[in-house]
Write an enzyme that holds these catalytic residues in place. Structure first.
Site, PDB file in Angstrom:
ATOM      1  N   HIS A   1       0.792  -1.232   0.000  1.00 11.88           N
ATOM      2  CA  HIS A   1       0.000   0.000   0.000  1.00 11.88           C
ATOM      3  C   HIS A   1       0.821   1.278   0.000  1.00 11.88           C
ATOM      4  O   HIS A   1       0.254   2.360  -0.008  1.00 11.88           O
ATOM      5  CB  HIS A   1      -0.933   0.047   1.219  1.00 11.88           C
ATOM      6  CG  HIS A   1      -2.132  -0.833   1.084  1.00 11.88           C
ATOM      7  ND1 HIS A   1      -3.317  -0.384   0.530  1.00 11.88           N
ATOM      8  CD2 HIS A   1      -2.332  -2.121   1.407  1.00 11.88           C
ATOM      9  CE1 HIS A   1      -4.195  -1.377   0.543  1.00 11.88           C
ATOM     10  NE2 HIS A   1      -3.626  -2.438   1.072  1.00 11.88           N
TER      11      HIS A   1
ATOM     12  N   LYS B   1      -9.976  13.477   3.861  1.00 13.04           N
ATOM     13  CA  LYS B   1      -9.050  12.354   3.936  1.00 13.04           C
ATOM     14  C   LYS B   1      -8.163  12.577   5.147  1.00 13.04           C
ATOM     15  O   LYS B   1      -8.225  13.639   5.766  1.00 13.04           O
ATOM     16  CB  LYS B   1      -8.190  12.269   2.666  1.00 13.04           C
ATOM     17  CG  LYS B   1      -7.587  13.626   2.259  1.00 13.04           C
ATOM     18  CD  LYS B   1      -6.857  13.572   0.914  1.00 13.04           C
ATOM     19  CE  LYS B   1      -7.752  13.513  -0.293  1.00 13.04           C
ATOM     20  NZ  LYS B   1      -7.687  12.267  -1.013  1.00 13.04           N
ATOM     21  N   ARG B   2      -7.339  11.590   5.517  1.00 14.22           N
ATOM     22  CA  ARG B   2      -6.403  11.803   6.609  1.00 14.22           C
ATOM     23  C   ARG B   2      -5.566  13.048   6.333  1.00 14.22           C
ATOM     24  O   ARG B   2      -5.266  13.363   5.173  1.00 14.22           O
ATOM     25  CB  ARG B   2      -5.484  10.574   6.757  1.00 14.22           C
ATOM     26  CG  ARG B   2      -6.166   9.392   7.393  1.00 14.22           C
ATOM     27  CD  ARG B   2      -6.719   9.700   8.751  1.00 14.22           C
ATOM     28  NE  ARG B   2      -5.655   9.842   9.718  1.00 14.22           N
ATOM     29  CZ  ARG B   2      -5.338   8.933  10.639  1.00 14.22           C
ATOM     30  NH1 ARG B   2      -6.040   7.811  10.731  1.00 14.22           N
ATOM     31  NH2 ARG B   2      -4.349   9.133  11.483  1.00 14.22           N
TER      32      ARG B   2
ATOM     33  N   LYS C   1      -0.591  14.450   1.322  1.00 13.88           N
ATOM     34  CA  LYS C   1      -1.910  14.682   0.727  1.00 13.88           C
ATOM     35  C   LYS C   1      -2.154  16.171   0.461  1.00 13.88           C
ATOM     36  O   LYS C   1      -3.111  16.559  -0.201  1.00 13.88           O
ATOM     37  CB  LYS C   1      -3.001  14.101   1.626  1.00 13.88           C
ATOM     38  CG  LYS C   1      -2.978  12.564   1.671  1.00 13.88           C
ATOM     39  CD  LYS C   1      -4.066  12.029   2.587  1.00 13.88           C
ATOM     40  CE  LYS C   1      -4.099  10.516   2.712  1.00 13.88           C
ATOM     41  NZ  LYS C   1      -4.820   9.841   1.606  1.00 13.88           N
TER      42      LYS C   1
ATOM     43  N   THR D   1      -8.989   6.102  -2.746  1.00 17.25           N
ATOM     44  CA  THR D   1     -10.318   5.593  -3.079  1.00 17.25           C
ATOM     45  C   THR D   1     -11.351   6.693  -2.875  1.00 17.25           C
ATOM     46  O   THR D   1     -12.425   6.643  -3.471  1.00 17.25           O
ATOM     47  CB  THR D   1     -10.698   4.370  -2.204  1.00 17.25           C
ATOM     48  OG1 THR D   1     -10.429   4.685  -0.834  1.00 17.25           O
ATOM     49  CG2 THR D   1      -9.927   3.136  -2.618  1.00 17.25           C
TER      50      THR D   1
ATOM     51  N   LYS E   1     -14.938   7.618  -4.975  1.00 17.12           N
ATOM     52  CA  LYS E   1     -16.267   7.873  -4.398  1.00 17.12           C
ATOM     53  C   LYS E   1     -16.811   9.210  -4.891  1.00 17.12           C
ATOM     54  O   LYS E   1     -17.993   9.333  -5.219  1.00 17.12           O
ATOM     55  CB  LYS E   1     -16.173   7.914  -2.861  1.00 17.12           C
ATOM     56  CG  LYS E   1     -15.697   6.640  -2.208  1.00 17.12           C
ATOM     57  CD  LYS E   1     -15.345   6.909  -0.730  1.00 17.12           C
ATOM     58  CE  LYS E   1     -14.479   5.809  -0.165  1.00 17.12           C
ATOM     59  NZ  LYS E   1     -13.874   6.173   1.143  1.00 17.12           N
TER      60      LYS E   1
END
Ligand code: PLP
Length: 839
Positions: A370, A561-562, A567, A669, A673
């Site tokens: 991952h 998201k986290r 990110k 992911t 969505k």
């Protein structure tokens, strides 16, 4: 026995079967009295929720036992999905939906005077995971059940899941997540399914006619007890178990110690054993290098392998055939000890010869990687390993000896090659490398997006791929449409059913029928009404929680998201500041009204990520209260991001922020969505964004920024961003405002470290990508103003997302990795879809 007829998903206007309605009402009332011990007059909402959940569970159990018997009788191969995380969310409406019982339960509860939606909210959100990795495991469980693959998910039943996040004065605070405090109607305690898991001690070796026999003499024993949760597939045709292990001491109370008056000492062993399943490590993308974590990993691996070996022996009587009947998938490196544990079971406990045991192990196991971040790949100090798992360390050394002999054969005398493939990292004080262990012990290693799998071959696993060619494969992640479309967005689902036909619920490829309508005015209007409805719901929630009023016709710009540097929530905030400054410069211009919505948790120990949350909230405070802005820009941070909150935010999104530094997001992911629900993506060429672009078309997504190759080149030149900042007055001005305290008048130096990083330590390329990102955002503004073109792009995003269903992903795993059969794509005929709810 009440048997559920599959294939029911009544049309919204289809009348409810009166018989079925009466039966469900009776079932709920019976549960309320007999299982909860209350009558309707004294029942709380939570009592009603539990009664309804138990009534539903009865209906699931029948299918579960049938499915179990069928796969046992058929001797089917089974899949075991080992994951330290399952980010499940709520199960009530998910199970109702898959059983086709949503309308009849809603009507029954309505007749009983309680609202389904109120009950739904009584269920705690099961957060036994951090983020994408855990949510993937949950989507996969649902898809495996839908595709009728006999499967068991194995994990840990944490007493406390991911911490609850509260925002206080803009700062994140963590509180325990007490998800079990009111009981859990979904789980079955299997008191009889108990295994012993050992730790510590030493290893005896004896020579048995030339063969070394090892006996582990452990110092400590913990019991693993099983709790099973049924996972229902679509249309209730198949049900699998999620089996979570809870830890307890074989000797819960030392009476001898108790009797001396040492009451705490008497329960110390119990406390030590139970600590294993006490809580989920709140880390994402960085390893939790603590002894307790290694104990958790071995605990659940050992219990799960004992369980599956026992099941296999019960049906086949021997273990030689294990790989033909069992496929074990390791979700990331957390269950890597399965390699050594299976070898120990085969060699030490079942007398297999080493070479044969190794063949069986490799043929049985496969591993999903991952992350490529070297700092996120798990390693453990050899001394810790030796103290906790002495026999496993011996096994690792023996595997490594054969493995290094192969390496020497392939590249004689190449010391660097040898060091890079070794299971032991000799450079950093001797550590065991769990990624390498999982790779060597698996017949397939998969990445989670095309780009990530390619990068695996080029970077972390370059040399291992050379040594074991053909093992690396790609399985791009997916999401379950049942939860992320049908449940989260019933209005859009209704539109799809109308335009694409009822069969669309079983065959997502029919989404393509939307394409013909993408430019149709009347259809566009209805599509926008659905989005508007969802945006109103989110606006209401934001007003309730934060007292911030937002305009539902504004562009909803979403990053959920986290919170992590890679990110790049920071890039989004810096752009927000620059936009704010631009609006202040020209308050008269017709700015596109925008609401920036953030949500996400930062690991408790990740101070910089927590500072970014504070920055978002401080910027919000200034921007939201500035009369010059006049509501055209709003910034919102929603606390406690989890699956349930995602289900409200995602259907309301216009713009999806997928802006990670290229090369660092393995797949994502959340991106899927959001696009599935009609949001346009603004994103980098990273992870699955690339495949989303390939599917939706480059004209229906906004790509910006450096590519992974550019990032590597620029990093080599250094992290100083002075060059880009001096070329971009806009960026320079935004950084200056942040670092000089324009958003933190109470503590002007609060964000100095962020300013410093943006200038001189731009590892994540926030400054380097800023101009490109700002330009992409302004072109989004321009597109938003041409309503028919924007709507068309949004419709085409929905129409072209079917490939990202986790059903597709699981089908690929089944064919290429597990070698198990899968049920055909569209199991239910149109006629089947018309039948009644219950018989
Ligand atoms: C989907 C999901 C994630 C993963 O989001 P990414 O944007 O892919 O990181 C994390 N948390 C929750 C609650 C999710 O539903």
């Amino acid at each position: 026995m009440q048997e559920q007829i599959p294939g029911n998903y009544p049309a919204p206007d289809q009348p409810i079967d009166e018989l079925a309605l009466a039966e469900i009402k009776g079932a709920i009332l019976a549960k309320l009295r007999l299982a909860i011990g209350k009558d309707a007059g004294m029942a709380t909402r939570r009592d009603w929720y539990k009664a309804a959940a138990l009534a539903l569970r009865d209906r699931i159990v029948h299918r579960w036992l049938t499915a179990e018997k069928e796969s046992y009788d058929a001797g089917s191969k089974r899949v075991y999905y080992l994951s330290l995380e399952f980010l499940i969310g709520r199960l009530f409406t998910d199970a109702l939906n898959n059983m086709g019982l949503l309308p009849v339960f809603e009507a029954a509860l309505g007749d009983l005077g309680v609202g389904l939606d109120d009950l739904r909210k009584c269920e705690p959100d099961a957060a036994l995971g951090n983020g994408g990795l855990g949510r993937l495991a949950a989507c996969f469980m649902e898809s495996m059940a839908t595709l009728a693959i006999p499967a068991i998910g194995y994990g840990i039943r944490y007493d406390f899941g991911l911490f609850r996040q509260i925002i206080s004065h803009g700062w994140q605070q963590e509180y325990p997540d007490e998800w079990l405090s009111f009981g859990n109607p979904w789980e079955f305690l299997r008191s009889e399914v108990v295994y012993h898991v050992h730790f510590g001690g030493f290893v005896d070796h004896v020579d048995d006619r030339g063969r070394d026999r090892a006996t582990w003499r452990p110092a400590e024993t913990v019991q693993a007890v099983a709790y099973d949760t049924p996972i229902v597939g679509w249309r209730g045709q198949h049900v699998n178990a999620l089996r979570l292990w809870s830890a307890r001491s074989p000797d819960p109370l030392r009476l001898d110690v108790f009797n001396t008056g040492d009451y705490l000492g008497a329960v110390a062993e119990e406390a030590r054993a139970e600590s294993i399943c006490k809580f989920l490590y709140p880390n994402d993308e960085s390893p939790a290098g603590r002894e307790l974590r290694l104990r958790q990993e071995y605990f659940f691996v050992s219990a799960s392998l004992q369980d599956l070996v026992k099941r296999h022996l019960a049906s086949d009587g021997q273990l030689r055939s294990l790989a033909s009947k069992v496929a074990v998938q390791l979700n990331d490196t957390h269950p890597s000890l399965a390699v050594t544990e299976l070898m120990r079971i085969l060699v030490d406990l079942h007398n297999f010869r080493w070479d044969e045991a190794w063949k069986i192990t490799v043929a049985t196991l496969s591993y999903t990687n991952h992350t490529l971040l070297p700092e996120a790949l798990e390693t453990w100090p050899v001394e810790l390993f030796e103290r906790l798992l002495p026999r496993h360390l011996e096994i690792i050394y023996r595997i490594n000896a054969a493995h290094l002999a192969l390496a020497d054969q392939r590249c004689p005398g190449d010391i660097e090659y040898r060091a890079s493939v070794s299971l032991i990292d000799e450079k950093s004080g001797r550590r065991v490398r769990m990624g390498q262990l999982a790779f060597v012990g698996s017949h397939r290693i998969n990445g989670v997006s095309a780009m990530h799998s390619d990068l695996m071959k080029e970077t972390v696993f370059h040399d291992l791929n050379h040594l074991y060619p053909g093992r690396i494969t790609n399985k791009t992640n997916g999401i379950t449409f049942r939860r992320w479309l049908m449940l989260a967005n019933p209005k859009l689902t209704g539109l799809l059913r109308e335009v694409c036909g009822e069969a669309v619920l079983d065959d997502f490829s029919l989404f393509q029928r939307l394409e013909a309508r993408a430019s149709d005015n009347a259809f566009q209007q209805r599509f926008r009404e659905v989005k508007h409805h969802n945006k109103l719901a989110l606006a209401r929630l934001i007003n309730e929680r934060l007292g911030v009023k937002i305009d539902p016709s504004a562009l909803f710009d979403i990053q959920i998201k986290r919170i992590h540097e890679y990110k790049r929530q920071l890039l989004n905030v810096v752009e927000t500041v620059a936009l704010y400054q631009a609006i202040k410069d020209e308050p008269q211009r017709d700015w596109v009204p925008r609401v920036k919505i953030f949500a996400g948790k930062a690991a408790a120990s990740y101070r910089y990520a927590k500072l970014i949350i504070k920055l978002i909230n401080d910027v919000a405070e200034v921007v939201n209260n500035d009369p010059d802005v006049a509501g055209r820009l709003k910034v919102v941070f929603l606390a406690d991001y989890n699956v349930s909150l995602a289900e409200v935010i995602i259907p309301a999104a216009d713009l999806s922020e997928q802006i990670s530094t290229a090369g660092m997001e393995a797949s994502g992911t959340g991106n899927m969505k959001l696009a599935l629900n009609g949001a346009l993506t603004i994103g980098t060429l990273d992870g699955a964004n690339i495949e989303i672009r390939d599917h939706v078309g480059a004209e229906n997504i906004a790509i910006f920024g450096m590519e992974a190759g550019d990032v590597m080149v620029r990093r080599k030149q250094g992290l100083d961003a002075t060059d880009v900042i001096s070329r971009s007055p806009r960026l320079a001005r935004a950084i200056t405002a942040i670092e000089s305290g324009a958003f933190s008048p109470d503590d002007r130096a609060r964000f100095a470290s962020i300013g410093h990083a943006l200038r001189y330590l731009d590892h994540y390329m926030v400054s380097a990508d800023f101009d490109s990102y700002y330009a992409a955002q302004r072109s989004i503004d321009a597109r938003w103003q041409v309503v028919p073109a924007w709507t068309r792009a949004s419709i085409l995003n929905v129409a072209r997302m079917p490939w990202f269903s986790s059903d597709r992903t699981i089908r690929e795993y089944a064919e290429d990795i597990w070698n198990v059969p899968v049920r055909a794509a569209a199991p239910v005929s149109e006629a089947g879809a018309q039948r009644g709810a219950t018989r």
